[in-house]
Design a protein around this motif. Structure first.
Motif, short mmCIF file in Angstrom:
data_model
loop_
_atom_site.label_atom_id
_atom_site.label_comp_id
_atom_site.label_asym_id
_atom_site.label_seq_id
_atom_site.Cartn_x
_atom_site.Cartn_y
_atom_site.Cartn_z
N VAL A 30 7.14 15.97 -6.79
CA VAL A 30 6.53 16.79 -7.84
C VAL A 30 5.97 15.99 -9.02
O VAL A 30 5.25 16.53 -9.84
CB VAL A 30 7.55 17.82 -8.39
CG1 VAL A 30 7.97 18.80 -7.31
CG2 VAL A 30 8.78 17.12 -8.96
N THR A 31 6.27 14.68 -9.11
CA THR A 31 5.86 13.92 -10.30
C THR A 31 4.47 13.32 -10.13
O THR A 31 3.93 13.26 -9.03
CB THR A 31 6.86 12.77 -10.57
OG1 THR A 31 6.77 11.84 -9.48
CG2 THR A 31 8.28 13.27 -10.69
N SER A 32 3.92 12.83 -11.25
CA SER A 32 2.58 12.21 -11.18
C SER A 32 2.63 10.92 -10.36
O SER A 32 1.66 10.56 -9.70
CB SER A 32 2.04 11.94 -12.59
OG SER A 32 2.85 11.02 -13.26
N ARG A 33 3.78 10.24 -10.36
CA ARG A 33 3.90 9.01 -9.55
C ARG A 33 3.82 9.36 -8.06
O ARG A 33 3.12 8.70 -7.29
CB ARG A 33 5.25 8.33 -9.85
CG ARG A 33 5.45 7.00 -9.13
CD ARG A 33 6.73 6.31 -9.58
NE ARG A 33 7.90 7.13 -9.33
CZ ARG A 33 8.52 7.20 -8.14
NH1 ARG A 33 8.07 6.52 -7.11
NH2 ARG A 33 9.59 7.96 -8.00
N HIS A 34 4.51 10.43 -7.67
CA HIS A 34 4.44 10.88 -6.26
C HIS A 34 3.00 11.23 -5.88
O HIS A 34 2.51 10.87 -4.81
CB HIS A 34 5.31 12.13 -6.05
CG HIS A 34 6.77 11.86 -6.07
ND1 HIS A 34 7.68 12.70 -6.68
CD2 HIS A 34 7.51 10.86 -5.53
CE1 HIS A 34 8.90 12.23 -6.53
NE2 HIS A 34 8.83 11.10 -5.84
N LEU A 35 2.34 11.97 -6.79
CA LEU A 35 0.98 12.44 -6.52
C LEU A 35 0.02 11.25 -6.39
O LEU A 35 -0.78 11.18 -5.46
CB LEU A 35 0.55 13.38 -7.65
CG LEU A 35 -0.69 14.24 -7.45
CD1 LEU A 35 -0.57 15.10 -6.21
CD2 LEU A 35 -0.91 15.14 -8.67
N ARG A 36 0.13 10.31 -7.32
CA ARG A 36 -0.74 9.12 -7.29
C ARG A 36 -0.53 8.33 -6.00
O ARG A 36 -1.49 7.97 -5.31
CB ARG A 36 -0.45 8.24 -8.50
CG ARG A 36 -1.10 6.86 -8.40
CD ARG A 36 -0.65 5.98 -9.55
NE ARG A 36 -1.48 6.20 -10.71
CZ ARG A 36 -2.68 5.65 -10.85
NH1 ARG A 36 -3.18 4.88 -9.92
NH2 ARG A 36 -3.39 5.88 -11.93
N GLY B 247 5.62 18.25 1.77
CA GLY B 247 6.60 18.50 0.72
C GLY B 247 6.09 18.27 -0.69
O GLY B 247 6.87 18.20 -1.63
N TYR B 248 4.77 18.17 -0.88
CA TYR B 248 4.23 17.93 -2.22
C TYR B 248 3.99 19.25 -2.94
O TYR B 248 3.62 20.25 -2.32
CB TYR B 248 2.91 17.14 -2.12
CG TYR B 248 3.14 15.69 -1.78
CD1 TYR B 248 3.24 14.73 -2.78
CD2 TYR B 248 3.30 15.30 -0.47
CE1 TYR B 248 3.48 13.40 -2.47
CE2 TYR B 248 3.55 13.97 -0.14
CZ TYR B 248 3.65 13.03 -1.14
OH TYR B 248 3.90 11.72 -0.83
N GLU B 249 4.19 19.21 -4.24
CA GLU B 249 3.92 20.37 -5.09
C GLU B 249 2.98 19.92 -6.21
O GLU B 249 3.26 18.93 -6.88
CB GLU B 249 5.23 20.89 -5.69
CG GLU B 249 5.03 22.11 -6.56
CD GLU B 249 6.35 22.67 -7.10
OE1 GLU B 249 6.37 23.01 -8.30
OE2 GLU B 249 7.32 22.76 -6.34
#
Length: 609
Positions: free
Chosen positions: A331-337, A382-384
């Motif tokens: 869920v975090t910007s690090r995960h998204l990036r 599993g991304y939000e």
């Protein structure tokens, strides 16, 4: 000195969407003995990705290899959608010929033209395979004329015009050279490949040259470069240099640690590969599409066409709604990036840029389908996150005039729907270029239209044509800006307060428009719960319960009849959202919301515009 390698043929299978490429590859695999007699094989075995199997489309090009009469035939199954055109452009550099598959009823379609044009530009030999000849409405002889006409329009050489034609039913597993022949199996196609597709050639004595045309990615070994050995040979433990025609500064010394060739559906580890072989190389972290692997003595890059630029962009951002972080794993910007940067490993048509906010990334692609497939893959993993409405990428010409991407839309509709479709596309700045009657009583329309005019149109198109229309588009470069388009005539129904939607509240709300949610669903202030029948947005309280009095009981609620809510798919939700809205995406939910959740702030922002 250049020599031919007669025991290898490299071919790509190209076609419009749904003309039978992947099914044809299935049959070539089966009839060449890749599978055991009793082996159970699923249909479209090459479409390995879940989304490909569900949608019945090919998204990523796939490599496979079969053997016929001691000759190894490397086959590449390519996508047919314009959004994945970047895949087609690249893989054609690995082959010496193509099999153009054309539906015996639909004939030459827009994407047929797109992929064939790419093949002819690279001077590849063409075999035309008229597929689905067992369709009751098949018209093979007319389709041949259409293909020949198309070849002439695309200025094919005399040699390319003199291409062989075959008639096949990939589903039934047979092909014939003449319609009068009795069909048995795919042998005529195999023979035609050996006869007409030239053997790969190169200089076996020269230094190593392998152009990387595709990148695969595996979590265990990292990036895997796939390409054809153009000159020399390549072997395990060899010291090589990575160079790139479009990046003259690149000169990276690396070692070949693992080398594979394709055999059937699997990769087989080999110690060495010769000219003409299609190989996969793992263990080089800095390898990119367009790189050439060369001997250090003479590092000469192989020319490689630039990949078409993206035309459409969306913002991907961290989900900050009141229900954020409850359903997703990442869920975090690090995960998204990290996830978006990993996508760049394999998808060359994608661009990811930082924005002013560390929680928001601008993601650009070739079309709505291109980006929606990425979104669907991410939510399954599993991304939000949240995304904004798709917007086209504008440019300026030398006279500072605004330019926008244009499309040619080819539309087949029942005759009675053609007036409504023409009217709607004209509103979206489309210009009717041609209109003709097809053999089955439908009307074929050809429109020149801005790419943004098609954003959000497909759902409306299916309604207008009662599900019987076919819409195909192909990119047509940049043209002058056509003026503003009013995307959505209807407003949104917005939840006024947080809580759980109840039947009583929804019953009052359903008179105002179409609801997207049912009772028991959690809502928050600023969440879009439906579509208003009129142009403006309306705020409603759907969590409102009935007050108990001595004359009414709450059990009367059970008698209230609710219309079933309209559950939007990912594509429908992406089409529906307006420029002041976001789509909240989690592994289990899709929620539409206003960018500004607070009602008063929203009104203030609207006034200041």
């Amino acid at each position: 000195m250049k020599t031919k390698r007669e025991d290898v043929r490299n071919i790509a299978i190209i076609a419009h969407v749904d003309h039978g490429k992947t099914t044809l590859v299935d049959e070539l695999l089966k009839q060449s003995g890749v599978f055991r007699e009793n082996q159970e094989v699923q249909e479209r075995v090459m479409d390995s990705n879940d989304i490909e199997r569900e949608r019945g489309i090919t998204i990523l090009s796939k490599n496979t290899a079969v053997y016929y009469k001691d000759t190894k035939i490397n086959i590449i199954d390519t996508p047919g959608h314009a959004d994945f055109g970047g895949e087609v452009e690249r893989v054609l550099k690995m082959v010496d010929g193509v099999i153009l598959v054309v539906d015996a009823f639909e004939g030459a379609m827009p994407q047929t033209k797109f992929v064939l044009k790419k093949a002819l530009e690279l001077d590849l030999h063409v075999i035309v395979c008229i597929n689905k000849i067992d369709r009751p409405e098949a018209r093979p002889s007319e389709v041949i004329d259409e293909v020949l006409e198309l070849l002439m329009d695309l200025e094919a050489s005399d040699e390319q015009l003199d291409c062989p034609f075959l008639y096949a039913s990939a589903k039934a597993g047979h092909a014939v050279l003449d319609l009068a022949d009795s069909p048995k199996n795919m042998q005529p196609l195999f023979e035609t490949i050996l006869k007409y597709i030239p053997a790969p050639q190169g200089d076996p004595e020269a230094g190593t040259q392998v152009l990387i045309s595709t990148i695969d990615y595996n979590e265990y070994v990292g990036r895997i470069g796939i390409g054809k050995v153009d000159n020399g040979s390549i072997r395990v433990n060899q010291d090589v240099v990575l160079v790139n025609e479009h990046d003259p500064e690149k000169q990276e010394r690396v070692k070949i640690s693992k080398l594979y060739e394709f055999d059937g559906l699997s990769k087989v580890e080999v110690s060495e590969a010769q000219i003409g072989s299609i190989v996969a190389i793992s263990g080089i972290s800095g390898i990119h599409i367009g790189d050439t692997i060369c001997s250090p003595e003479n590092p000469e890059p192989i020319p490689f066409q630039k990949i078409s630029e993206p035309t459409i962009a969306m913002n991907f951002m961290v989900n900050d709604s009141p229900l954020a972080g409850q359903e997703g794993k990442y869920v975090t910007s690090r995960h998204l990036r990290e996830r978006l940067m990993r996508e760049l490993n394999t998808d060359v048509s994608l661009r990811v840029e930082d924005t002013d906010s560390p929680d928001c990334f601008k993601v650009s692609g070739r079309g709505e389908l291109h980006l929606s497939v990425l979104i669907e893959n991410m939510r399954r993993q599993g991304y939000e996150f949240a995304v904004s409405k798709a917007e086209v990428l504008y440019r300026e010409d030398e006279r500072n005039r605004k330019l926008e991407p244009m499309e040619i839309a080819y539309i087949d509709v029942p005759e009675e729907s053609s007036g409504a479709v023409i009217s709607k596309l004209s509103e979206r700045k489309g210009e009717l270029q041609g209109m003709s009657l097809a053999g089955d009583g439908s009307t074929r329309l050809e429109f020149h239209i801005p790419a943004r005019g098609l954003i959000g149109f497909r759902g409306e198109f299916l309604t207008l044509t009662k599900g019987n229309g076919i819409l195909n588009t192909t990119y047509d470069g940049y043209g002058l800006y056509k003026g503003d388009i009013d995307y959505r005539k209807q407003g949104s129904l917005i939840a006024f307060e947080p809580g759980e939607a109840v039947t009583y509240g929804l019953f009052s709300a359903q008179d105002r428009g179409t609801l997207f949610i049912g009772p028991g669903e959690r809502v928050y202030s600023g969440m879009v719960i439906g579509q208003n029948g009129k142009a403006e947005d309306i705020e409603l309280n759907v969590c409102k319960t009935k007050h108990l009095t001595n004359t009414r009981s709450s059990s009367a609620d059970e008698a209230l009849k609710l219309t079933p809510p309209k559950i939007l798919s990912l594509e429908q939700a992406l089409e529906f959202i307006n420029t002041d809205e976001l789509l909240e995406i989690t592994p289990s939910s899709l929620r539409i919301r206003k960018k500004i959740l607070d009602s008063r702030e929203r009104k203030r922002a609207a006034k200041s515009v």
